[in-house]
Design an enzyme around this catalytic site. Structure first.
Site, PDB file in Angstrom:
ATOM      1  N   ASP A 152       0.305  76.605  72.877  1.00 60.25           N
ATOM      2  CA  ASP A 152       1.520  76.529  72.064  1.00 60.25           C
ATOM      3  C   ASP A 152       1.128  76.098  70.663  1.00 60.25           C
ATOM      4  O   ASP A 152       0.347  75.155  70.496  1.00 60.25           O
ATOM      5  CB  ASP A 152       2.487  75.515  72.684  1.00 60.25           C
ATOM      6  N   ARG A 198       3.612  75.659  68.128  1.00 57.89           N
ATOM      7  CA  ARG A 198       4.862  75.356  67.398  1.00 57.89           C
ATOM      8  C   ARG A 198       4.858  73.980  66.753  1.00 57.89           C
ATOM      9  O   ARG A 198       5.619  73.734  65.818  1.00 57.89           O
ATOM     10  CB  ARG A 198       6.056  75.488  68.348  1.00 57.89           C
TER      11      ARG A 198
END
Length: 584
Positions: free
Chosen positions: A496, A498
């Site tokens: 991930d 983000r």
């Protein structure tokens, strides 16, 4: 000594040599009228770009490239609605010294008085003043020579840019004097200072920010300029672009609660009206408006009685003439804001737990060296990155978000075009978004406020190409929940990207101090929100009946990795949870 400091010292040692080379180029080019017409206000340290029609030096200067640059199409005629040309026509002479003088006069501690003697929550001009034309970069009426059908003489075709290419600047360079900006200062935007990233001639030496406005779209703007469809020095006419609703300054606007965008960015039209008119290219980075949203699933929920048609928040859609008598469902009354990223680099680095010099070097290297001033201008702390921003949808009265007694329902949602737009069932993104909007509507109808934060971070900020490659790997490997995150990491290098620690900035922008209903299973989002000082009362996972069959792989894998859920997931169950094959 840090690596960044060593690089900066090395670059500064070259400054004297570059100055000498630049003077030699000036002597060679002084007879060239084309170059003279585009002379830069401070030519030192700028390599020369040879233009078509100019004779190359008889003995080329070592270390300086001369790149052919044919004349480009002439810019379209400047309309009276904006642009530097309109500014010149309406106000006479225009120079860097005039801008500097205007800034010196305007950058006091006292904000300018509003047109009607009152003040706004932003501490300066009134919305009424903005509506009458405050912030326009030139006269609102056409110049005299363009009235009554008169045609403006076609200008001689010229190159679009000055003949010298400015590759980078240095803090010690002659003429460099950034406009003051003190991130987190207040209580009004004038104490904080404007974000100035423009490279137009009059602003190049006073910039205090690296990058470009609407960074992810700046490439398309460049294409329009290259094709002669847009002037390089064009500036927007900001008349009537101010927000129809106010979000007054909150406590979170001060200090370092917000480091990933400019909380004052929605009211540049008012705060910096006088400076903008004088030539300071400071533009809004947030835009607020009102709208209706219409989604088919919400029509179905309204018909099922999930929420009533109250005529205020939920409005019945009007009939279409082509389909008389047909129930067109409902529309949801919303307030919304679009936010472009503006990074305060020291704050972003601190939030990520790294050194600012490491952040700057990584940004420089992994954008292909796109922004050399990340290394050569450590005095500039603001960066407008070329990434997508976010959109905030507010259902209910935005002013009530400041009231600690107000019930708040929030769904922070990362974009997924495959599911959100096209309904792909390999993930739960669209069903979860609809569930979040539905709960936000119910909260607003109970007297609270619903907030949907839609962040442009496709495929966990790994990109759609990577996301589809992960899909292929999953399907070829049996698509089990046990291998869900491993497949992503094998393709992207990380699970991930983000970095949710920046996400709560928007909640502080809205004045939210407590979320009663967080519509998210994500442990990363929850930890970031709570870690930023916002209390979360209740957490809600997506209801089982909304999960498509092919998405169960994603849900079970997330629960097994620590996502919030009332469901218990064992290692055996994760191994058994599989998605469909391509042939099914």
């Amino acid at each position: 000594m840090s690596e960044l400091q060593q690089v900066l010292e090395l670059l500064q040692k070259l400054d004297a040599r570059q100055e000498e080379l630049s003077k030699r180029i000036d002597n060679i080019q002084c007879s060239c009228s084309h170059s003279a017409s585009h002379a830069h206000p401070s030519p030192s340290t700028y390599p020369h770009l040879q233009t078509n029609g100019s004779s190359p030096p008889t003995s080329p200067t070592p270390g300086v490239e001369h790149i052919p640059c044919p004349s480009l199409p002439s810019s379209p005629p400047c309309t009276a609605s904006g642009g530097v040309e309109a500014l010149r026509q309406s106000r006479g002479s225009f120079s860097l010294s005039a801008v500097s003088q205007s800034l010196s006069n305007a950058f006091g501690t006292s904000p300018p008085a509003s047109g009607n003697g009152s003040s706004t929550p932003y501490g300066n001009l009134s919305l009424d003043a903005a509506q009458r034309g405050a912030g326009a970069p030139g006269a609102l009426d056409p110049p005299e020579e363009l009235k009554d059908g008169a045609k403006k003489e076609k200008k001689e075709s010229k190159g679009l840019y000055p003949s010298r290419v400015v590759l980078t600047t240095y803090p010690s360079q002659a003429g460099i004097k950034p406009v003051p900006l003190n991130w987190g200062a207040g209580p009004t935007g004038r104490e904080r200072g404007p974000v100035v990233c423009s490279r137009i001639k009059s602003n190049l030496l006073i910039r205090n920010s690296i990058g470009a406005h609407s960074g992810s779209y700046s490439i398309y703007r460049a294409l329009s300029i290259a094709m002669g469809e847009l002037r390089p020095d064009w500036r927007p006419d900001l008349t009537n672009t101010h927000p129809p609703f106010a979000l007054p300054p909150m406590d979170g606007w001060l200090g370092n609660k917000i480091v990933s965008f400019d909380p004052w960015g929605a009211m540049s039209q008012e705060i910096w009206k006088k400076e903008y008119a004088a030539g300071l290219d400071v533009r809004p980075t947030i835009s607020q408006t009102k709208a209706h949203i219409k989604i088919e699933e919400l029509d179905v929920l309204a018909r099922k009685g999930e929420f009533p048609v109250d005529g205020e928040i939920v409005i019945k859609s009007p009939e279409l003439a082509a389909f008389p008598g047909e129930d067109r469902g409902v529309e949801i009354n919303t307030y919304k804001a679009a936010i472009d990223p503006v990074w305060y680099l020291p704050g972003v680095a601190e939030r990520l737990g790294i050194e600012e010099s490491v952040l700057r070097r990584a940004l420089f290297e992994d954008t292909g060296g796109m922004y050399p001033e990340l290394l050569t201008r450590p005095d500039i702390k603001i960066f407008l990155p070329p990434v997508g921003g976010m959109t905030v949808y507010i259902i209910g009265d935005p002013a009530k978000l400041q009231d600690p007694k107000t019930e708040v329902t929030c769904r922070p949602h990362d974009s997924c075009s495959g599911s959100d737009v096209f309904g792909s069932d390999i993930c739960t993104c669209r069903p979860y978004l609809i569930f979040g909007i539905s709960e936000a509507i119910k909260c607003a109808q109970r007297g609270g406020v619903g907030v949907i934060v839609y962040l442009q971070r496709e495929g966990r900020a790994l990109g759609e190409v990577v996301k589809y490659m992960v899909y292929n790997r999953r399907k070829r490997g049996g698509d089990t929940a046990a291998e869900y995150f491993n497949n992503t990491e094998k393709v992207a290098g990380v699970k991930d990207a983000r970095h949710q620690v920046l996400m709560p900035d928007v909640l502080h922008f809205l004045g939210i101090k407590r979320i009663d209903n967080l519509i998210s299973m994500s442990n990363m989002k929850y930890d970031a929100i709570v870690g930023s000082g916002i209390e979360v009362i209740n957490r809600y996972e997506i209801p089982q009946e909304l999960i498509p069959a092919d998405s169960q792989v994603e849900i079970d894998a997330k629960i097994q990795s620590g996502y919030f859920s009332k469901k218990q997931v064992t290692e055996e169950l994760v191994k058994l949870t599989k998605g469909r094959d391509w042939g099914e």
